[in-house]
Scaffold this active site. Structure first.
Site, mmCIF file in Angstrom:
data_model
loop_
_atom_site.group_PDB
_atom_site.id
_atom_site.type_symbol
_atom_site.label_atom_id
_atom_site.label_comp_id
_atom_site.label_asym_id
_atom_site.label_seq_id
_atom_site.Cartn_x
_atom_site.Cartn_y
_atom_site.Cartn_z
ATOM 1 N N TYR A 290 -20.487 51.370 5.347
ATOM 2 C CA TYR A 290 -21.817 51.805 5.812
ATOM 3 C C TYR A 290 -21.867 51.813 7.337
ATOM 4 O O TYR A 290 -22.326 52.783 7.950
ATOM 5 C CB TYR A 290 -22.880 50.858 5.230
ATOM 6 C CG TYR A 290 -24.295 51.190 5.654
ATOM 7 C CD1 TYR A 290 -24.984 52.262 5.076
ATOM 8 C CD2 TYR A 290 -24.959 50.429 6.623
ATOM 9 C CE1 TYR A 290 -26.283 52.564 5.458
ATOM 10 C CE2 TYR A 290 -26.254 50.725 7.004
ATOM 11 C CZ TYR A 290 -26.916 51.797 6.414
ATOM 12 O OH TYR A 290 -28.217 52.090 6.806
ATOM 13 N N SER B 195 -20.016 54.665 8.768
ATOM 14 C CA SER B 195 -20.739 55.948 8.597
ATOM 15 C C SER B 195 -21.881 56.052 9.599
ATOM 16 O O SER B 195 -22.165 57.130 10.122
ATOM 17 C CB SER B 195 -21.262 56.100 7.159
ATOM 18 O OG SER B 195 -22.412 55.300 6.931
HETATM 19 P P1 NAP Z 1 -34.219 54.360 0.636
HETATM 20 O O1 NAP Z 1 -35.517 53.644 0.535
HETATM 21 O O2 NAP Z 1 -33.074 53.920 -0.208
HETATM 22 O O3 NAP Z 1 -34.490 55.924 0.406
HETATM 23 C C1 NAP Z 1 -33.415 56.806 0.501
HETATM 24 C C2 NAP Z 1 -33.920 58.229 0.414
HETATM 25 O O4 NAP Z 1 -32.771 59.088 0.569
HETATM 26 C C3 NAP Z 1 -34.556 58.565 -0.911
HETATM 27 O O5 NAP Z 1 -35.631 59.460 -0.695
HETATM 28 C C4 NAP Z 1 -33.429 59.261 -1.676
HETATM 29 O O6 NAP Z 1 -33.899 60.233 -2.579
HETATM 30 C C5 NAP Z 1 -32.722 59.975 -0.543
HETATM 31 N N1 NAP Z 1 -31.329 60.316 -0.833
HETATM 32 C C6 NAP Z 1 -30.294 59.494 -1.099
HETATM 33 N N2 NAP Z 1 -29.169 60.188 -1.299
HETATM 34 C C7 NAP Z 1 -29.503 61.504 -1.161
HETATM 35 C C8 NAP Z 1 -28.786 62.711 -1.248
HETATM 36 N N3 NAP Z 1 -27.484 62.727 -1.531
HETATM 37 N N4 NAP Z 1 -29.455 63.876 -1.043
HETATM 38 C C9 NAP Z 1 -30.778 63.880 -0.776
HETATM 39 N N5 NAP Z 1 -31.512 62.760 -0.676
HETATM 40 C C10 NAP Z 1 -30.878 61.587 -0.878
HETATM 41 O O7 NAP Z 1 -33.666 54.336 2.156
HETATM 42 P P2 NAP Z 1 -34.364 53.883 3.518
HETATM 43 O O8 NAP Z 1 -34.216 52.425 3.654
HETATM 44 O O9 NAP Z 1 -35.688 54.529 3.647
HETATM 45 O O10 NAP Z 1 -33.343 54.530 4.556
HETATM 46 C C11 NAP Z 1 -33.524 55.807 5.129
HETATM 47 C C12 NAP Z 1 -32.454 56.020 6.197
HETATM 48 O O11 NAP Z 1 -32.568 55.005 7.199
HETATM 49 C C13 NAP Z 1 -31.027 55.934 5.674
HETATM 50 O O12 NAP Z 1 -30.218 56.872 6.351
HETATM 51 C C14 NAP Z 1 -30.625 54.518 6.034
HETATM 52 O O13 NAP Z 1 -29.230 54.382 6.156
HETATM 53 C C15 NAP Z 1 -31.333 54.328 7.352
HETATM 54 N N6 NAP Z 1 -31.584 52.929 7.695
HETATM 55 C C16 NAP Z 1 -32.300 52.113 6.883
HETATM 56 C C17 NAP Z 1 -32.505 50.787 7.247
HETATM 57 C C18 NAP Z 1 -33.278 49.807 6.400
HETATM 58 O O14 NAP Z 1 -33.290 48.603 6.745
HETATM 59 N N7 NAP Z 1 -33.939 50.220 5.327
HETATM 60 C C19 NAP Z 1 -31.984 50.308 8.456
HETATM 61 C C20 NAP Z 1 -31.256 51.177 9.263
HETATM 62 C C21 NAP Z 1 -31.057 52.485 8.871
HETATM 63 P P3 NAP Z 1 -34.077 59.943 -4.173
HETATM 64 O O15 NAP Z 1 -35.421 59.310 -4.329
HETATM 65 O O16 NAP Z 1 -34.004 61.282 -4.778
HETATM 66 O O17 NAP Z 1 -32.957 59.034 -4.565
#
Ligand code: NAP
Length: 243
Positions: free
Chosen positions: A160, A163
């Site tokens: 991760y 990436s």
């Molecule tokens: P999340 O709650 O797991 O939601 C992920 C979203 O991405 C969902 O809407 C999911 O759609 C969609 N998704 C996953 N794989 C996909 C694909 N192949 N094609 C299209 N949509 C896809 O994630 P989050 O925590 O909000 O994170 C959002 C972003 O912020 C990510 O890039 C993550 O790495 C980054 N981030 C998060 C954190 C954290 O602490 N949460 C910290 C740093 C960075 P479905 O509902 O259809 O599955």
């Protein structure tokens, strides 16, 4: 006077916007006047439900595009549909991402491929098609989601973290390449944010990350959405290639 934050009349695609940070970002952008294009992949029902919810909540024009950001043909078709209906794209938030934690010795080739396909290939493919559409109007803003893990690292997050470090690299190069066309490219690297992604962590890991935060609380998706809005809007008109 017009608010510098407004996205009035702009068309914004937020990948992975059915939940978490993407959904908070979509809600904020819809309230700022954008036409919002939601995206998700796992459930058409969830996506359609979010479209209806956002329309009812904000009165904004909202569409749902179900596609896997890692599939070249699905991405191509999605942008063809955007062009057909809207003829433009002003904002792309490359937010869709997945997390698969594993200690180095346990990482499988499938782990590596899937995480890099979604988090890195997905971001590049979307930038490629979005920038073509944005170049037609000689302007646009792309915001990529990196992570604190891509800059500081964390045990169990080699794949991760790698990436998300790649997201920084691709952001910096795209910013240089697209600046002459008036397209800005920046990244946001959130810390520990309260979403499904982090709620899945084992309790002791969750507590460990929380205890390392000097502000004493986990971030909210809305905290991150506001930073994304800054980069997406003209408030950052002279900012590109930043994380
Ligand atoms: P999340 O709650 O797991 O939601 C992920 C979203 O991405 C969902 O809407 C999911 O759609 C969609 N998704 C996953 N794989 C996909 C694909 N192949 N094609 C299209 N949509 C896809 O994630 P989050 O925590 O909000 O994170 C959002 C972003 O912020 C990510 O890039 C993550 O790495 C980054 N981030 C998060 C954190 C954290 O602490 N949460 C910290 C740093 C960075 P479905 O509902 O259809 O599955």
């Amino acid at each position: 006077m017009e608010s510098p934050l407004t996205l009035q009349g702009k068309v914004a695609l937020i990948t992975g916007s059915t939940r978490g940070i993407g959904w908070a970002c979509a809600r904020l952008m819809a309230r700022q006047g954008a036409v919002v294009l939601l995206n998700g992949v796992s459930s058409r029902e969830l996506l359609d439900g979010r479209v209806a919810e956002l329309k009812a909540e904000t009165g904004a024009e909202v569409d749902g595009l179900a596609f896997d950001v890692a599939s070249p043909s699905a991405v191509r078709d999605a942008y063809a549909a955007i062009f057909k209906k809207y003829k433009r794209l002003d904002v792309l938030v490359n937010n869709a991402g997945i997390l698969e934690d594993n200690l180095l010795g346990m990482i499988t080739p499938e782990n590596i491929s899937r995480v890099f396909e979604v988090n890195v290939t997905g971001a590049i493919l979307n930038m490629q098609y979005a920038s073509r559409l944005m170049a037609r109007n000689r302007g646009g803003s792309i915001v990529n989601l990196s992570s604190i893990i891509g800059r500081e690292g964390n045990a169990g997050q080699v794949v991760y973290g790698g990436s998300k470090a790649a997201v920084v690299g691709l952001t910096l190069s795209a910013a240089k390449e697209l600046a002459p066309q008036g397209i800005r490219v920046n990244a946001v690297a959130p810390g520990f944010i309260d979403t499904d992604m982090t709620r899945r962590l084992p309790k002791e890991k969750y507590e460990q990350r929380l205890n390392g935060i000097k502000m004493g609380r986990i971030g909210t998706p809305e905290d991150v959405a506001r930073a994304i809005l800054f980069f997406a809007s003209d408030l950052s008109a002279y900012v590109t290639g930043q994380v």
